[in-house]
Motif scaffolding. Structure first.
Motif, PDB file in Angstrom:
ATOM      1  N   SER A 128      19.258  -7.722 -28.794  1.00 40.87           N
ATOM      2  CA  SER A 128      20.575  -8.309 -28.819  1.00 40.87           C
ATOM      3  C   SER A 128      20.851  -9.562 -27.949  1.00 40.87           C
ATOM      4  CB  SER A 128      21.645  -7.654 -29.127  1.00 40.87           C
ATOM      5  OG  SER A 128      22.107  -7.025 -27.839  1.00 40.87           O
ATOM      6  N   ILE A 129      20.259  -9.392 -26.632  1.00 36.29           N
ATOM      7  CA  ILE A 129      20.348 -10.280 -25.457  1.00 36.29           C
ATOM      8  C   ILE A 129      19.440 -11.608 -25.857  1.00 36.29           C
ATOM      9  CG2 ILE A 129      20.260 -10.999 -23.195  1.00 36.29           C
ATOM     10  CD1 ILE A 129      22.813  -9.134 -24.065  1.00 36.29           C
ATOM     11  N   LEU A 130      18.248 -11.139 -26.233  1.00 36.57           N
ATOM     12  CA  LEU A 130      17.340 -12.190 -26.377  1.00 36.57           C
ATOM     13  C   LEU A 130      17.623 -13.111 -27.554  1.00 36.57           C
ATOM     14  CD1 LEU A 130      13.902 -10.165 -25.127  1.00 36.57           C
ATOM     15  CD2 LEU A 130      15.418 -11.699 -23.791  1.00 36.57           C
ATOM     16  N   ASP A 169      22.842   0.644 -24.025  1.00 36.66           N
ATOM     17  CA  ASP A 169      22.807   1.510 -25.204  1.00 36.66           C
ATOM     18  C   ASP A 169      23.931   0.664 -26.294  1.00 36.66           C
ATOM     19  OD1 ASP A 169      25.166   1.655 -23.823  1.00 36.66           O
ATOM     20  OD2 ASP A 169      25.405   3.837 -24.088  1.00 36.66           O
ATOM     21  N   ASP A 170      24.513  -0.635 -25.845  1.00 44.12           N
ATOM     22  CA  ASP A 170      25.249  -1.408 -26.726  1.00 44.12           C
ATOM     23  C   ASP A 170      24.497  -2.513 -27.505  1.00 44.12           C
ATOM     24  OD1 ASP A 170      27.393   0.281 -26.209  1.00 44.12           O
ATOM     25  OD2 ASP A 170      27.844  -0.810 -24.133  1.00 44.12           O
ATOM     26  N   PHE A 171      25.086  -3.441 -28.510  1.00 45.19           N
ATOM     27  CA  PHE A 171      24.667  -4.336 -29.130  1.00 45.19           C
ATOM     28  C   PHE A 171      25.463  -5.727 -29.021  1.00 45.19           C
ATOM     29  CE2 PHE A 171      23.880  -6.732 -32.925  1.00 45.19           C
ATOM     30  CZ  PHE A 171      22.183  -6.716 -32.816  1.00 45.19           C
ATOM     31  N   SER A 172      24.981  -6.554 -28.370  1.00 45.63           N
ATOM     32  CA  SER A 172      25.696  -7.754 -28.471  1.00 45.63           C
ATOM     33  C   SER A 172      25.582  -8.640 -29.567  1.00 45.63           C
ATOM     34  CB  SER A 172      25.307  -8.790 -27.275  1.00 45.63           C
ATOM     35  OG  SER A 172      25.867  -8.053 -25.963  1.00 45.63           O
ATOM     36  N   LEU A 173      26.625  -9.157 -30.142  1.00 48.53           N
ATOM     37  CA  LEU A 173      26.304 -10.192 -31.236  1.00 48.53           C
ATOM     38  C   LEU A 173      25.904 -11.467 -31.003  1.00 48.53           C
ATOM     39  CD1 LEU A 173      29.800  -9.114 -33.454  1.00 48.53           C
ATOM     40  CD2 LEU A 173      27.478  -8.116 -33.615  1.00 48.53           C
ATOM     41  N   LEU A 202      39.001 -12.172 -24.627  1.00 48.46           N
ATOM     42  CA  LEU A 202      38.835 -13.299 -25.960  1.00 48.46           C
ATOM     43  C   LEU A 202      39.234 -12.375 -26.924  1.00 48.46           C
ATOM     44  CD1 LEU A 202      38.087 -15.718 -27.272  1.00 48.46           C
ATOM     45  CD2 LEU A 202      35.706 -15.191 -27.152  1.00 48.46           C
ATOM     46  N   ASP A 203      40.038 -12.624 -27.663  1.00 49.34           N
ATOM     47  CA  ASP A 203      40.505 -11.843 -28.944  1.00 49.34           C
ATOM     48  C   ASP A 203      39.463 -11.829 -30.165  1.00 49.34           C
ATOM     49  OD1 ASP A 203      41.829  -9.956 -30.498  1.00 49.34           O
ATOM     50  OD2 ASP A 203      43.662 -11.277 -30.957  1.00 49.34           O
ATOM     51  N   GLU A 204      38.280 -11.535 -29.774  1.00 47.77           N
ATOM     52  CA  GLU A 204      37.331 -11.694 -30.940  1.00 47.77           C
ATOM     53  C   GLU A 204      36.114 -10.323 -30.731  1.00 47.77           C
ATOM     54  OE1 GLU A 204      33.807 -15.078 -32.214  1.00 47.77           O
ATOM     55  OE2 GLU A 204      35.481 -15.742 -31.097  1.00 47.77           O
ATOM     56  N   VAL A 205      35.724 -10.117 -31.791  1.00 53.08           N
ATOM     57  CA  VAL A 205      34.719  -8.808 -31.562  1.00 53.08           C
ATOM     58  C   VAL A 205      33.391  -9.419 -31.219  1.00 53.08           C
ATOM     59  CG1 VAL A 205      33.561  -6.950 -33.026  1.00 53.08           C
ATOM     60  CG2 VAL A 205      36.137  -7.272 -33.027  1.00 53.08           C
ATOM     61  N   LEU A 206      32.687  -9.152 -30.160  1.00 53.31           N
ATOM     62  CA  LEU A 206      31.453  -9.672 -29.979  1.00 53.31           C
ATOM     63  C   LEU A 206      30.325  -8.687 -29.413  1.00 53.31           C
ATOM     64  CD1 LEU A 206      32.728 -12.877 -27.692  1.00 53.31           C
ATOM     65  CD2 LEU A 206      31.852 -12.810 -30.062  1.00 53.31           C
ATOM     66  N   LEU A 207      30.758  -7.402 -29.608  1.00 52.58           N
ATOM     67  CA  LEU A 207      29.724  -6.101 -29.240  1.00 52.58           C
ATOM     68  C   LEU A 207      30.096  -4.891 -30.003  1.00 52.58           C
ATOM     69  CD1 LEU A 207      28.250  -5.396 -26.073  1.00 52.58           C
ATOM     70  CD2 LEU A 207      29.995  -3.812 -26.477  1.00 52.58           C
ATOM     71  N   TYR A 208      28.927  -4.383 -30.316  1.00 59.17           N
ATOM     72  CA  TYR A 208      29.169  -2.906 -30.995  1.00 59.17           C
ATOM     73  C   TYR A 208      29.014  -2.005 -29.861  1.00 59.17           C
ATOM     74  CZ  TYR A 208      28.303  -4.921 -35.531  1.00 59.17           C
ATOM     75  OH  TYR A 208      28.220  -5.697 -36.677  1.00 59.17           O
ATOM     76  N   TYR A 209      29.835  -1.209 -29.418  1.00 61.54           N
ATOM     77  CA  TYR A 209      29.860  -0.233 -28.198  1.00 61.54           C
ATOM     78  C   TYR A 209      29.520   1.009 -29.055  1.00 61.54           C
ATOM     79  CZ  TYR A 209      32.072   2.144 -24.515  1.00 61.54           C
ATOM     80  OH  TYR A 209      32.209   3.098 -23.265  1.00 61.54           O
ATOM     81  N   ARG A 210      28.356   1.590 -28.213  1.00 62.81           N
ATOM     82  CA  ARG A 210      27.810   2.945 -28.778  1.00 62.81           C
ATOM     83  C   ARG A 210      28.808   4.149 -28.364  1.00 62.81           C
ATOM     84  NH1 ARG A 210      22.688   4.471 -30.721  1.00 62.81           N
ATOM     85  NH2 ARG A 210      21.760   2.585 -30.154  1.00 62.81           N
ATOM     86  N   VAL A 211      29.007   4.874 -29.251  1.00 61.98           N
ATOM     87  CA  VAL A 211      29.731   6.045 -28.667  1.00 61.98           C
ATOM     88  C   VAL A 211      28.685   7.341 -29.152  1.00 61.98           C
ATOM     89  CG1 VAL A 211      31.492   7.506 -29.645  1.00 61.98           C
ATOM     90  CG2 VAL A 211      32.002   5.249 -29.874  1.00 61.98           C
TER      91      VAL A 211
END
Length: 333
Positions: free
Chosen positions: A32-34, A102-106, A205-214
């Protein structure tokens, strides 16, 4: 994976520490970073699992495949705080960005965060919004404050950032000698946010930019008691720092009704922004009274402002229950 050449002075330095996470989780996070739309970055990955061959092999493959990736191998398991500091020492970018394994960046994350920081030169650090994620499905949106007034109050309850979305100006860290406090094995993110709040403006920033793993592996679940204690240390320091600017005596190790009364007296001649912060602090005191009584319960109910930050209906109920069974939940301050 195609070869990507890294600039000598990248715009962003991305710092990630890896330890026990499954390779598949790490791979998704790294990819997700690359795969970001903004490519002018260096990616510093700290391996805090010496002797874990599958991880070492994967990280070697990454560094061989992409010149932007630099792997730091800890000689011994050092813990997250020290590992992050090891990564910070290697950063060369104008901005330092955090990422968890363990997370995912958009894909547009870096592009949007850089634009936000460039358009707000008075902001020294920021993050953005995220949604909960189990690796397949997304869930609820994770809230963090956006307005300055919300930030000023929120910092007294917990970190105002979603930490794997943190972006901070490197020159600010260098100027003030700021790193992660290595006396904090957990809650190091909250401590850094508290330290930053003392020297400049923070924002989100009021914008969703990441999936946060639970997951069950999270530190908040495995080391909750230590995290609560560290949170109290940070909040107490923030309160006393704010009090010192107003000439109010510091709070001690125990919160009493006298502390609440002093807070009310000192609030009367303050400007509206300062008064909001004082009101927030006073509400926190009700979580931390050393002697719950009918008098304190009556005072709390009669205050009438318990539905304001940081309160909601659930938290109001918690304070009432604490008066009846004081050990039901940990104190905040």
């Amino acid at each position: 994976m195609p070869e990507v050449k890294m600039d000598l002075n990248p715009e962003i330095s991305v710092v990630m520490s890896v330890h026990k996470e499954p390779i598949e989780w790490i791979r998704k996070s790294v990819d997700s970073i690359l795969n970001q739309s903004f490519i002018d970055f260096e990616f510093i990955i700290v391996n805090d699992a010496p002797g874990r061959e599958d991880l070492s092999d994967y990280l070697k493959f990454l560094s061989d495949s992409d010149s932007r990736i630099k792997v730091i191998e800890n000689n011994v398991n050092s813990g997250l705080t020290k590992s992050l500091n090891n990564g910070l020492k290697q950063c060369r970018g104008k901005y330092i960005v955090r990422m968890d394994a363990d997370d995912f960046s958009l894909p547009q994350r870096f592009e949007r965060q850089i634009s936000f920081m460039e358009n707000n030169p008075d902001v020294i650090a920021s993050s953005a919004m995220a949604v909960e994620w189990d690796g397949v499905r997304t869930g609820e949106k994770l809230y963090r404050p956006v307005t300055d007034s919300d930030f000023q109050e929120y910092i007294f309850t917990s970190s105002p950032f979603i930490h794997p979305l943190l972006i901070v100006r490197k020159d600010v860290l260098d100027k003030y000698g700021l790193t992660y406090d290595e006396t904090f094995k957990v809650s190091q993110d909250y401590k850094l946010a508290a330290d930053l709040s003392k020297i400049g403006r923070l924002a989100n920033l009021d914008e969703v930019l990441l999936y946060y793993r639970v997951s069950e592996n999270q530190i908040s679940k495995a080391r909750g008691k230590e995290q609560d204690e560290n949170g109290r240390r940070i909040r107490r320091d923030l309160i006393n720092t704010f009090y010192s600017t107003l000439g109010i005596p510091e709070i001690g190790s125990k919160i009493t009704l006298d502390d609440i009364a002093e807070n009310e007296r000192s609030s009367r001649n303050l400007d509206p922004a300062q008064r909001r912060i004082m009101n927030c602090i006073r509400r926190l005191f009700y979580y931390s009274l050393s002697d719950y009584s009918l008098k304190s319960l009556s005072k709390f109910i009669m205050s009438g402002d318990y539905f304001s930050q940081p309160y909601n209906l659930r938290r109001f109920g918690v304070v009432v229950v604490k008066h009846l069974r004081r050990n039901v939940v940990p104190s905040l301050v």
